[in-house]
Motif scaffolding. Structure first.
Motif, PDB file in Angstrom:
ATOM      1  N   MET A   1      36.042 -41.770 -42.391  1.00 40.68           N
ATOM      2  CA  MET A   1      36.233 -40.344 -42.624  1.00 40.68           C
ATOM      3  C   MET A   1      35.978 -39.942 -44.071  1.00 40.68           C
ATOM      4  N   THR A   2      36.232 -40.850 -45.017  1.00 38.68           N
ATOM      5  CA  THR A   2      36.005 -40.555 -46.422  1.00 38.68           C
ATOM      6  C   THR A   2      35.521 -41.821 -47.111  1.00 38.68           C
ATOM      7  N   SER A   3      35.175 -41.693 -48.379  1.00 44.35           N
ATOM      8  CA  SER A   3      34.629 -42.840 -49.112  1.00 44.35           C
ATOM      9  C   SER A   3      35.720 -43.540 -49.915  1.00 44.35           C
ATOM     10  N   LEU A   4      35.476 -44.791 -50.270  1.00 49.68           N
ATOM     11  CA  LEU A   4      36.441 -45.564 -51.050  1.00 49.68           C
ATOM     12  C   LEU A   4      36.646 -44.930 -52.415  1.00 49.68           C
ATOM     13  N   GLU A   5      35.568 -44.466 -53.045  1.00 49.74           N
ATOM     14  CA  GLU A   5      35.697 -43.879 -54.388  1.00 49.74           C
ATOM     15  C   GLU A   5      36.534 -42.597 -54.351  1.00 49.74           C
ATOM     16  N   GLU A   6      36.442 -41.849 -53.265  1.00 47.10           N
ATOM     17  CA  GLU A   6      37.221 -40.620 -53.141  1.00 47.10           C
ATOM     18  C   GLU A   6      38.711 -40.941 -53.033  1.00 47.10           C
ATOM     19  N   VAL A   7      39.054 -41.965 -52.261  1.00 50.36           N
ATOM     20  CA  VAL A   7      40.456 -42.362 -52.104  1.00 50.36           C
ATOM     21  C   VAL A   7      41.008 -42.900 -53.431  1.00 50.36           C
ATOM     22  N   LEU A   8      40.217 -43.700 -54.130  1.00 48.98           N
ATOM     23  CA  LEU A   8      40.664 -44.248 -55.416  1.00 48.98           C
ATOM     24  C   LEU A   8      40.904 -43.141 -56.439  1.00 48.98           C
ATOM     25  N   SER A   9      40.118 -42.071 -56.352  1.00 49.05           N
ATOM     26  CA  SER A   9      40.238 -40.994 -57.338  1.00 49.05           C
ATOM     27  C   SER A   9      41.448 -40.093 -57.089  1.00 49.05           C
ATOM     28  N   CYS A  10      41.943 -40.040 -55.861  1.00 48.24           N
ATOM     29  CA  CYS A  10      43.031 -39.089 -55.586  1.00 48.24           C
ATOM     30  C   CYS A  10      44.359 -39.758 -55.237  1.00 48.24           C
ATOM     31  N   THR A  11      44.445 -41.088 -55.305  1.00 48.45           N
ATOM     32  CA  THR A  11      45.719 -41.768 -55.052  1.00 48.45           C
ATOM     33  C   THR A  11      45.978 -42.825 -56.108  1.00 48.45           C
ATOM     34  N   ASN A  12      47.245 -43.133 -56.315  1.00 50.07           N
ATOM     35  CA  ASN A  12      47.646 -44.233 -57.190  1.00 50.07           C
ATOM     36  C   ASN A  12      48.010 -45.446 -56.334  1.00 50.07           C
ATOM     37  N   VAL A  13      47.951 -46.618 -56.962  1.00 47.31           N
ATOM     38  CA  VAL A  13      48.326 -47.842 -56.237  1.00 47.31           C
ATOM     39  C   VAL A  13      49.808 -47.798 -55.935  1.00 47.31           C
TER      40      VAL A  13
ATOM     41  N   THR B   1      32.975 -50.974 -41.612  1.00 51.59           N
ATOM     42  CA  THR B   1      32.219 -50.968 -42.860  1.00 51.59           C
ATOM     43  C   THR B   1      32.483 -49.664 -43.603  1.00 51.59           C
ATOM     44  N   PRO B   2      32.603 -49.726 -44.927  1.00 48.66           N
ATOM     45  CA  PRO B   2      32.795 -48.475 -45.674  1.00 48.66           C
ATOM     46  C   PRO B   2      31.496 -47.666 -45.728  1.00 48.66           C
ATOM     47  N   TYR B   3      31.632 -46.370 -45.884  1.00 42.73           N
ATOM     48  CA  TYR B   3      30.476 -45.486 -45.982  1.00 42.73           C
ATOM     49  C   TYR B   3      30.446 -44.820 -47.354  1.00 42.73           C
ATOM     50  N   ARG B   4      29.255 -44.402 -47.745  1.00 41.04           N
ATOM     51  CA  ARG B   4      29.098 -43.705 -49.022  1.00 41.04           C
ATOM     52  C   ARG B   4      28.450 -42.341 -48.797  1.00 41.04           C
ATOM     53  N   PRO B   5      28.690 -41.402 -49.712  1.00 39.72           N
ATOM     54  CA  PRO B   5      28.052 -40.085 -49.590  1.00 39.72           C
ATOM     55  C   PRO B   5      26.585 -40.157 -50.000  1.00 39.72           C
ATOM     56  N   VAL B   6      25.739 -39.373 -49.352  1.00 39.58           N
ATOM     57  CA  VAL B   6      24.319 -39.327 -49.690  1.00 39.58           C
ATOM     58  C   VAL B   6      23.935 -37.923 -50.141  1.00 39.58           C
ATOM     59  N   GLY B   7      24.154 -36.952 -49.273  1.00 43.01           N
ATOM     60  CA  GLY B   7      23.805 -35.573 -49.588  1.00 43.01           C
ATOM     61  C   GLY B   7      22.645 -35.072 -48.743  1.00 43.01           C
ATOM     62  N   CYS B   8      22.802 -33.916 -48.144  1.00 46.23           N
ATOM     63  CA  CYS B   8      21.737 -33.298 -47.352  1.00 46.23           C
ATOM     64  C   CYS B   8      21.912 -31.785 -47.404  1.00 46.23           C
ATOM     65  N   SER B   9      21.053 -31.063 -46.697  1.00 49.43           N
ATOM     66  CA  SER B   9      21.106 -29.597 -46.722  1.00 49.43           C
ATOM     67  C   SER B   9      22.340 -29.040 -46.024  1.00 49.43           C
ATOM     68  N   MET B  10      23.041 -29.896 -45.283  1.00 48.24           N
ATOM     69  CA  MET B  10      24.203 -29.423 -44.518  1.00 48.24           C
ATOM     70  C   MET B  10      25.533 -29.648 -45.240  1.00 48.24           C
ATOM     71  N   CYS B  11      25.499 -30.266 -46.428  1.00 44.36           N
ATOM     72  CA  CYS B  11      26.772 -30.627 -47.073  1.00 44.36           C
ATOM     73  C   CYS B  11      26.726 -30.374 -48.569  1.00 44.36           C
ATOM     74  N   ASN B  12      27.772 -30.769 -49.259  1.00 43.47           N
ATOM     75  CA  ASN B  12      27.901 -30.614 -50.702  1.00 43.47           C
ATOM     76  C   ASN B  12      27.991 -31.991 -51.347  1.00 43.47           C
ATOM     77  N   ASN B  13      26.834 -32.504 -51.759  1.00 34.53           N
ATOM     78  CA  ASN B  13      26.755 -33.836 -52.387  1.00 34.53           C
ATOM     79  C   ASN B  13      27.324 -34.938 -51.504  1.00 34.53           C
ATOM     80  N   GLY B  14      27.075 -34.846 -50.203  1.00 36.85           N
ATOM     81  CA  GLY B  14      27.495 -35.909 -49.297  1.00 36.85           C
ATOM     82  C   GLY B  14      28.846 -35.682 -48.638  1.00 36.85           C
ATOM     83  N   TYR B  15      29.529 -34.589 -48.982  1.00 40.43           N
ATOM     84  CA  TYR B  15      30.842 -34.296 -48.411  1.00 40.43           C
ATOM     85  C   TYR B  15      30.836 -32.915 -47.759  1.00 40.43           C
TER      86      TYR B  15
END
Length: 554
Positions: free
Chosen positions: A542-554, A475-489
């Motif tokens: 390890m990473t989110s789908l939106e992050e991969v879409l933003s840094c790679t081309n088809v 299953t894909p995961y999404r970023p949430v954000g907590c005191s230990m990270c930077n906006n979920g990453y």
């Protein structure tokens, strides 16, 4: 105020606060008419906000670095935690819109208020600032120092007044704190940016710029001069860009290098400081995120006695760290390694490193010609920018040397056509290049707060997943954000396309085939595209789908 303060008295206190430039809440509690506890209860009911007893808060466990101390002291605010893009903060006056806007501008985060008693809040603000200041002073006083040896070479007698200015203690402490915070927050760059009416400091954390502080605009010249002195630049020259470097000693055996660049802008000098941590090259190839088959291909190529290995990708994609990780593996007493860079970013003992200097005539091509007279085994060229450098590099690869270098291209197949467009003959490319790896850096999901999410099957197929991938086992995961990270990453992971130059790809190169033909053949041979490699990281969580879409081309 809950029946305890008349309108006339309230107006008098308000006027007194304006005249004395203090807060209305401070005058209200200081007058003795209303207790801090009663005021907090009233505010809690009026604004439907939770009431917090600050006696239960441990000042040592409060998060640090989320909000500038000056803002906390000016508006009597204590930051309690951060979750996602929201700050949880304690205040005695949630109606203060100026404080709310100041926090939003400074942190780019929204604020959720809890109410606290003003007297306890004021004490905690002072304790938190004192705690942070003492911690910084201890570090600076004991184990924190700049390497300023021969810094006087950067200044002359006419600069005595400027030198006195840069020793201004608040400026020195501010710079020390920014560098400490950047290192502690794992930033890669610090940006000091002057504008017409304000000055801001931003850190690049996990590839994204984040505003950290807004010091007074008057600090800009003193801060620029201080940085120039310790970076061995000319502090009297403010009209042209300058480059320099400095070292920071943290502890008895830890030294961090910084590369410094200044740029004259309309309202002062913008300064960018890049943190160069030598330990990043010694993490080992396993820490970079290569899949087992990609790692095997890369290791097989760099163990070859001669040939060319190219690493491609945009600026900031981790090419230098990848090259130095390979050099670290190859760095043995029986091997002569020479590198030419602009400039050298990582110091690696046992490697002969040269900084190119175009003004002095020491270009990449000139350095390479000199290397070939120095009995090298392995040569690393920071970047192939022109035909002359490419031509010498290829000849070195053809005459018994292993050559490592970088190019700025979108993926591995287009690297070969880019070399062809530079004017290199197809035969020379086919006979020298043995492997190309293209890479990107994607933000890694925080293990503490990432959450599974439902994504429509059609969206997954559009992203590049095939029907066999969508078997329900992941299953894909999404970023949430907590005191230990930077906006979920937290941190970054490499996405790689590792393409060996096989016999069939050599034939395509020799007949001057297109990058699309090369890509199709590479896919038949089991080489993942950058998008496919990124989607594999999504499947692994390890990473989110939106992050991969933003840094790679088809």
């Amino acid at each position: 105020m809950a029946g305890k303060l008349g309108q006339k008295s309230a107006e008098e206190l308000f006027r007194k606060a304006q005249t004395g430039r203090t807060s209305f809440i401070a005058e209200l509690t200081g007058s003795g008419v209303v207790s801090a506890a009663d005021l907090a209860h009233t505010m809690s009911q009026a604004f439907a906000a939770p009431l917090l007893d600050l006696d239960a808060v441990d000042v040592q466990r409060l998060p640090k670095g989320l909000l500038d101390t000056k803002i906390c002291q000016a508006y009597k605010i204590v930051v309690l935690s951060k979750r996602g893009n929201r700050l949880l903060a304690a205040t005695a006056d949630p109606s203060d819109q100026e404080a709310t806007e100041k926090i939003k501008f400074s942190t780019q985060l929204s604020v959720d208020w809890v109410i606290a008693e003003y007297d306890k809040l004021s004490k905690l603000v002072v304790d938190a600032a004192t705690s942070a200041s003492e911690a910084m002073d201890n570090i600076i006083g004991e184990d924190f120092e700049f390497d300023e040896t021969s810094a006087d070479a950067a200044v002359n007698d006419s600069n005595e007044a400027a030198i006195a200015e840069v020793e201004d203690a608040p400026v020195v402490k501010f710079l020390h704190k920014m560098l400490l915070d950047a290192f502690g927050m794992r930033a890669s760059d610090l940006h000091f940016e002057p504008y017409e009416h304000n000055y801001r400091v931003r850190f690049r954390i996990d590839g994204e710029l984040r505003e950290i502080a807004s010091p007074p605009i008057g600090i800009k010249d003193k801060l620029a001069s201080r940085i120039k002195v310790i970076s061995r630049m000319d502090i009297s020259e403010k009209r042209v860009p300058q480059d320099g470097k400095m070292k920071l000693k943290i502890g008895p055996d830890r030294v961090i290098d910084f590369r410094v660049s200044t740029l004259p802008t309309l309202f002062g000098e913008k300064i960018v400081i890049r943190i160069l941590d030598p330990s990043s090259a010694k993490l080992g190839i396993d820490a970079l995120g290569y899949e087992p088959e990609e790692k095997a291909r890369l290791l097989e190529a760099v163990q070859r006695p001669y040939g060319m290995v190219l690493v491609t990708g945009p600026t900031g994609s981790g090419k230098t760290v990848s090259l130095y990780t390979c050099l670290n593996l190859l760095n043995k007493p029986g091997v002569n390694i020479s590198t030419a860079e602009d400039p050298s970013e990582i110091n690696l003992p046992g490697v002969n490193q040269v900084n190119v200097n175009d003004k002095a005539g020491l270009t990449f091509a000139a350095a390479l010609k000199s290397f070939l007279r120095q009995d090298p085994d392995i040569i690393m060229v920071g970047e192939i920018r022109d035909l002359e450098t490419a031509d010498i590099s290829i000849k070195a690869a053809q005459t018994g040397h292993l050559v490592l270098s970088t190019l700025h291209t979108n993926d591995a197949p287009t690297t070969l056509t880019r070399m062809r467009n530079m004017g290199i003959a197809p035969f020379n490319i086919a006979s020298s290049v043995i492997l190309i790896t293209a890479q990107r850096l994607a933000r890694r999901l925080c293990l503490n707060c990432k959450q599974a999410m439902e994504v429509p099957r059609e969206s997954l197929v559009d992203a590049g997943f095939n029907e066999d991938d969508l078997d329900g086992s992941w299953t894909p995961y999404r970023p949430v954000g907590c005191s230990m990270c930077n906006n979920g990453y937290k941190g970054r992971v490499g996405i790689y396309q590792v393409m060996p130059i096989t016999d069939e790809i050599q034939r395509i190169i020799l007949r001057d085939g297109s990058s699309m033909e090369i890509a199709a053949q590479a896919k038949l041979e089991g080489v993942r595209s950058l998008r496919d490699s990124g989607l594999h990281k999504v499947k692994m969580g390890m990473t989110s789908l939106e992050e991969v879409l933003s840094c790679t081309n088809v």
